[in-house]
Design a protein around this motif. Structure first.
Motif, mmCIF file in Angstrom:
data_model
loop_
_atom_site.group_PDB
_atom_site.id
_atom_site.type_symbol
_atom_site.label_atom_id
_atom_site.label_comp_id
_atom_site.label_asym_id
_atom_site.label_seq_id
_atom_site.Cartn_x
_atom_site.Cartn_y
_atom_site.Cartn_z
ATOM 1 N N ASP A 32 41.181 -1.555 92.897
ATOM 2 C CA ASP A 32 42.141 -2.323 93.692
ATOM 3 C C ASP A 32 42.086 -2.019 95.185
ATOM 4 O O ASP A 32 42.895 -2.534 95.960
ATOM 5 N N CYS A 33 41.158 -1.160 95.603
ATOM 6 C CA CYS A 33 40.995 -0.782 97.004
ATOM 7 C C CYS A 33 42.201 0.024 97.520
ATOM 8 O O CYS A 33 42.375 0.169 98.726
ATOM 9 N N ILE A 34 43.020 0.523 96.597
ATOM 10 C CA ILE A 34 44.171 1.343 96.983
ATOM 11 C C ILE A 34 44.032 2.751 96.403
ATOM 12 O O ILE A 34 44.095 3.747 97.122
ATOM 13 N N ILE A 35 43.865 2.798 95.098
ATOM 14 C CA ILE A 35 43.691 4.094 94.418
ATOM 15 C C ILE A 35 42.197 4.332 94.220
ATOM 16 O O ILE A 35 41.514 3.545 93.551
ATOM 17 N N TRP A 36 41.726 5.433 94.805
ATOM 18 C CA TRP A 36 40.295 5.753 94.759
ATOM 19 C C TRP A 36 40.065 6.996 93.913
ATOM 20 O O TRP A 36 40.867 7.930 93.939
ATOM 21 N N THR A 37 38.967 6.981 93.156
ATOM 22 C CA THR A 37 38.574 8.158 92.364
ATOM 23 C C THR A 37 37.126 8.512 92.695
ATOM 24 O O THR A 37 36.306 7.633 92.999
ATOM 25 N N ASP A 38 36.850 9.796 92.648
ATOM 26 C CA ASP A 38 35.475 10.252 92.891
ATOM 27 C C ASP A 38 34.568 9.812 91.756
ATOM 28 O O ASP A 38 34.958 9.836 90.574
ATOM 29 N N ILE A 39 33.340 9.370 92.097
ATOM 30 C CA ILE A 39 32.323 9.090 91.082
ATOM 31 C C ILE A 39 31.639 10.421 90.776
ATOM 32 O O ILE A 39 30.986 11.021 91.648
ATOM 33 N N VAL A 40 31.836 10.898 89.567
ATOM 34 C CA VAL A 40 31.372 12.247 89.201
ATOM 35 C C VAL A 40 29.869 12.370 89.425
ATOM 36 O O VAL A 40 29.078 11.541 88.964
ATOM 37 N N GLY A 41 29.506 13.411 90.187
ATOM 38 C CA GLY A 41 28.102 13.704 90.420
ATOM 39 C C GLY A 41 27.475 12.938 91.561
ATOM 40 O O GLY A 41 26.331 13.216 91.934
ATOM 41 N N PHE A 42 28.216 11.969 92.142
ATOM 42 C CA PHE A 42 27.662 11.176 93.234
ATOM 43 C C PHE A 42 27.987 11.869 94.557
ATOM 44 O O PHE A 42 28.926 11.498 95.258
ATOM 45 N N VAL A 43 27.161 12.907 94.898
ATOM 46 C CA VAL A 43 27.423 13.704 96.099
ATOM 47 C C VAL A 43 26.205 13.737 97.022
ATOM 48 O O VAL A 43 26.172 14.533 97.979
ATOM 49 N N ASN A 44 25.242 12.867 96.757
ATOM 50 C CA ASN A 44 24.029 12.851 97.556
ATOM 51 C C ASN A 44 23.984 11.596 98.418
ATOM 52 O O ASN A 44 24.678 10.614 98.172
ATOM 53 N N GLU A 45 23.116 11.635 99.418
ATOM 54 C CA GLU A 45 23.043 10.496 100.325
ATOM 55 C C GLU A 45 22.373 9.297 99.678
ATOM 56 O O GLU A 45 22.517 8.169 100.141
ATOM 57 N N ASN A 46 21.658 9.490 98.586
ATOM 58 C CA ASN A 46 21.068 8.388 97.831
ATOM 59 C C ASN A 46 21.486 8.522 96.370
ATOM 60 O O ASN A 46 21.238 9.557 95.732
#
Length: 728
Positions: free
Chosen positions: A55-69
Motif C-alpha cells: 500500500d506504499c504506507i507499511i513497508w517490510t524488509d525483503i529478507v536477504g535483499f541487502v546487496n546492490e544487485n
C-alpha cells in the motif's frame, strides 16, 4: 516523511535496454507471476536494505535483499506492489535512514487482467479483446522516413485491413527491396521480442485512438501494412485520424511497429536501477507566501528545501493540521473557515532539528450582489432606478467593483451599480460583478411592466338554479398583474354600471343578486383592475346576453317554448345547439331533447299536469382552456297558470297554491318558521305589498287588493326561488 529525490531508471531487459519515462512509470509496470525484476542501486553511501509494500504506507524488509544487485521474482498475491531501497549511515544521518524512489508494480495472474494503458512486455497495451489477447506498441517510432516498397508490384496476401501480422509476412516475402516499412518491423528485435509487425490500417486506427496513452509520435503520416494496389497503400494521419488509400508506395513516411500477446505470454525480466544521493543540510529555499482567493477557489501553500531528509507539519492559527505532512498544503473550495495564519514546521531527520517557515496568511473573499426584489412598473410609470447592492468580506482586497448589466435594452448604462431602466415590456435584468482580485458574483431582478390587460373576456352568463339569479363566469389570467375583476351590467344601450368585484385568486364566478331572470334577459361585461390601480376599458370586453325563456300553451296539452337566444357581441361565440329540459319539479328537471341553434322555438305535446321547463346552450374551449365546457341555462318556466287549481312545488320544501288565485295565495312548508321570507313582484319587476298571516304551517297571503295579471312570487329560504302566479 519526505524521501530524497533520486535518479531512478527502469529497464526492460531483453536484448536492448528500455528507459522508462516518468509518464510511463505512472501507468505502472504490469508483470505476470513468475516475471523477474533485476534490482540495482548505485551512488549510495551506507548499508542497503530492499523493502516492499502493498500500500506504499507499511513497508517490510525483503529478507536477504541487502546487496546492490538483487533478483526479485514476482509472486503472489496479485494486485499493487511497491519496491524501494533503504540506505542507512549514522555518520551521514544520525537519526534516520533515507530511501530511493519507489517502483510500482501491477502483479497479474494472466493477460486477462491487463487494461489499456498498462506498461507490459515491450510497450504500452493499446488494445484488448477481453479474452486475454491484445496488442502492444513501443513508446517511440522505429523509423522516420522509409518507403512502403515495391512500387508497381502487387503483393499477394498484403491487402488485409485488420491483420498486420499476415500482411507483414506477405510483404517481406514478396518484396526484396530493403529497407522498407514492413522489413523494419519484421527485423526488429526490441526488448528481446522479435515478433513485431507493421500494423494494418484498422490497427492504425486503434493507435490513433490511444495515441495520448502511447505517446512518442514524431510525425503526422505513418505507413500501414494494408496494400491498395500495385502503386498505393493505406496511410494514417496520426494527428487528425484521417486514413487515405491514395499514397504512392515509393513515398517515405514514419513507421511504428506493434506486437500481439495472448494467454501463453512467456515470463520476462525487468530492470530497476536507482542512483541515490546523500542527504544535504536543511535549507529553506522558498517560503510560503500569503494569498487572497475567492470563495470556492483553491489555495496552495508550499515550501521548498534543499535536498535533505525531512518531515513536514503544517500549522494553522497555532494548531497542527491533521494529515498535512507534505511540503505543500492544498485547500480546495476555500471558504471563510479556511482563513487564518499558516506556517510549516520542518524537522531535519538527520540532526533532529526543527525549522519554522515564515507566517503566510490566507484571506478568502466572499463577494455577493443583490439586485433587489421584483419591481412592478405601472402603465403611468416611465422609468425606475435599479440598485445592485454589493457586499465583500474583504473590501480592502476587493478594491473597485466592476458592474455589467444585461441585456442592455432600455438601460441608461450597463456599467454602474444603479442604472435607470425604462422598459416598455416586462423583462429580467442580470447584473454581473467582479473585483480586482477576480472574484465574481451575479444576481437578477424581474421588472413587470404592467400594461393594462384589455383582453379579459366572459366565458358565459347563465341562470343559477341554486340562487334563482344570473351568474357570470370567466377564466382568469394569472400572469397579467390583475388585482380584481369588476362585473358590469347594462342599464341602457352602451351604458353599464358596476355590480361588484371578485379579487384575483378567488373563484371566477359572480352571482347577480339584483337580477330577475324571469322578467327578461340581462347583458353583462367584465373589466379588470391591475395592481397599479388601472382599470381596463370595457369597450374591449364583448358583452354576453342571457337566455330568457317564455311558455305558452296551445290547447290543454301542448306547451310551446320561446326564448331570446344567447348572444355575444360581435358573434365571437354562436351557439350550435339548444338543449331542452323538462321535469315535474325544478329538482327533477332533466335533458329531454336538443335542436339546432337556428331555431328558438319548441313545443312539447301530451303535457299532462304541472311541468317545468328550461333551455341551455354549451360553450367549448372558453378562453383557450382546452377541454372546458361551460353551460348557459335560461330561467325556469312552468305551466302552472294553465292547469287550474294546482299546487306549485318549489325546491321540494315549499308549495304555492292555488294558481291561478283570486283572494288568497297560500305558501305551505314545515320550514316556514325557520329563516323564511317572501316577496311579490308585478310583471315590471316592481315589488307589491300584501298582508299575510301564519295558520297551521300555511302562510296565507291576502291578494284581494292586487289587479288581475301575471305576478312573480320570490321565496327566500335556504335558497331563493321565483315562480310565476296568475291573479284573476
Amino acid at each position: 516523511m519526505k524521501f530524497v529525490k533520486i535518479k531512478c531508471i527502469i529497464f526492460l531487459f531483453f536484448t536492448l535496454v528500455q528507459v522508462i519515462s516518468l509518464k510511463s512509470q505512472e501507468n505502472c509496470e504490469a508483470l505476470l507471476i513468475g516475471d523477474t525484476v533485476n534490482l540495482s542501486v548505485s551512488g549510495y553511501n551506507g548499508s542497503i536494505q530492499w523493502q516492499q509494500s502493498s500500500d506504499c504506507i507499511i513497508w517490510t524488509d525483503i529478507v536477504g535483499f541487502v546487496n546492490e544487485n538483487e533478483q526479485y521474482i514476482v509472486n503472489y498475491p496479485v494486485g499493487e506492489k511497491y519496491i524501494r531501497v533503504k540506505i542507512t549511515n549514522s555518520l551521514i544521518c544520525e537519526y534516520s535512514s533515507w530511501f530511493g524512489d519507489i517502483l510500482k508494480l501491477k502483479v497479474i495472474n494472466s493477460t486477462n487482467d491487463l487494461q489499456v494503458g498498462d506498461r507490459f512486455h515491450g510497450g504500452i497495451v493499446f488494445y484488448i479483446n477481453g479474452l486475454g489477447e491484445g496488442v502492444i506498441a513501443p513508446q517511440s517510432d522505429q523509423y522516420s522516413e522509409v518507403q512502403w516498397g515495391c512500387f508497381g508490384t502487387n503483393i499477394s496476401g498484403a491487402s488485409s485491413t485488420s491483420n498486420g501480422f499476415s500482411n507483414t509476412n506477405a510483404i517481406v516475402t514478396g518484396c526484396a527491396t530493403r529497407p522498407i516499412a514492413a522489413s523494419i518491423c519484421d527485423e526488429l528485435n526490441l526488448f528481446d521480442y522479435s515478433d513485431w509487425y507493421l500494423p494494418a490500417i484498422d490497427q492504425m486506427e486503434e493507435l490513433y485512438i490511444q495515441k495520448e496513452i502511447i505517446g512518442g509520435f514524431t510525425s503526422e503520416l505513418y505507413w500501414s501494412s494494408s496494400e491498395v494496389s500495385a502503386n498505393n497503400a493505406w496511410n494514417k494521419n496520426i494527428l487528425t485520424g484521417e486514413s487515405s488509400p491514395l499514397w504512392n508506395k515509393n513515398q517515405s513516411y514514419c513507421v511504428r511497429c506493434i506486437r500481439s500477446f495472448n494467454g501463453t505470454e512467456e515470463n520476462k525480466k525487468t530492470f530497476f536501477n536507482c542512483i541515490v544521493e546523500d542527504p544535504q543540510p536543511l535549507e529553506i529555499t522558498a517560503q510560503p507566501t500569503s494569498m487572497v482567493v475567492c470563495k470556492g477557489d483553491n489555495a496552495n501553500f508550499f515550501v521548498v528545501i534543499s535536498n535533505s531528509l525531512a518531515t513536514f507539519q503544517w500549522i494553522k492559527d497555532g494548531e497542527p493540521l491533521l494529515d498535512s505532512i507534505n511540503s505543500y498544503i492544498s485547500i480546495s473550495d476555500a471558504s471563510a473557515i479556511d482563513e487564518g495564519i499558516y506556517k510549516c514546521e520542518i524537522t531535519d531527520l538527520c540532526s533532529n532539528s526543527v525549522t519554522e517557515t515564515i507566517n503566510a496568511e490566507l484571506n478568502v473573499i466572499y463577494l455577493e450582489v443583490d439586485a433587489g426584489d421584483p419591481y412592478g412598473l405601472c402603465t403611468s410609470d416611465t422609468y425606475l432606478t435599479l440598485h445592485a447592492n454589493t457586499i465583500s468580506s474583504h473590501p480592502f482586497f476587493s478594491g473597485e467593483i466592476n458592474y455589467l448589466w444585461a441585456p442592455s435594452y432600455a438601460l441608461s448604462s450597463t456599467t454602474i451599480s444603479n442604472p435607470i431602466a425604462s422598459p416598455s415590456v416586462s423583462i429580467e435584468y442580470k447584473v454581473y460583478i467582479n473585483d480586482e482580485v477576480g472574484c465574481s458574483s451575479f444576481d437578477s431582478v424581474f421588472i413587470n411592466k404592467q400594461n393594462i390587460y384589455n383582453d379579459q373576456q366572459i366565458c358565459v352568463v347563465s341562470f343559477d338554479k341554486e340562487t334563482g339569479k344570473n351568474k357570470i363566469m370567466w377564466v382568469p389570467n394569472t400572469e397579467v398583474g390583475t388585482e380584481k375583476y369588476i362585473i358590469k351590467k347594462q342599464i341602457s344601450p352602451f351604458n353599464f354600471y358596476s355590480l361588484g368585484e371578485v379579487l384575483s385568486g378567488e373563484s371566477p364566478i359572480f352571482i347577480d343578486y339584483t337580477s330577475n331572470p324571469s322578467l327578461g334577459s340581462s347583458i353583462y361585461k367584465l373589466s379588470v383592475i391591475d395592481t397599479c390601480g388601472t382599470e381596463s376599458n370595457i369597450v374591449f370586453c364583448e358583452y354576453h346576453k342571457t337566455i330568457h325563456l317564455d311558455l305558452t300553451m296551445e290547447g290543454s296539452d301542448v306547451a310551446c317554448l320561446t326564448w331570446e337566444p344567447y348572444e355575444v357581441q360581435y358573434d365571437s361565440f354562436i351557439p350550435e345547439k339548444y338543449y331542452l329540459y323538462r321535469g315535474s319539479s325544478p329538482e327533477s328537471i332533466e335533458l329531454t331533447d336538443s335542436i339546432d341553434a337556428l331555431s328558438n322555438f319548441f313545443c312539447y305535446t301530451e303535457v299532462d299536469g304541472l311541468n317545468y321547463f328550461m333551455v341551455a346552450t354549451a360553450r367549448e374551449d372558453c378562453a383557450g382552456e382546452e377541454g372546458s365546457r361551460y353551460l348557459s341555462f335560461s330561467n325556469i318556466v312552468d305551466n302552472s297558470e294553465y292547469v287550474g287549481d294546482n299546487e306549485i312545488i318549489i325546491d321540494s320544501e315549499f308549495s304555492v297554491f292555488p294558481n291561478p288565485a283570486d283572494d288568497i295565495l297560500n305558501i305551505r312548508s314545515t320550514k316556514i318558521n325557520i329563516d323564511f321570507s317572501f316577496n311579490i313582484y308585478d310583471a315590471m319587476g316592481i315589488e307589491v305589498f300584501v298582508k299575510a298571516e301564519l295558520v297551521n304551517e300555511i302562510m296565507k297571503i291576502d291578494i284581494s287588493n292586487l289587479k288581475p295579471g301575471v305576478y312573480f312570487i320570490e321565496i327566500n329560504g335556504e335558497k331563493t326561488s321565483r315562480k310565476k302566479v296568475v291573479i284573476y
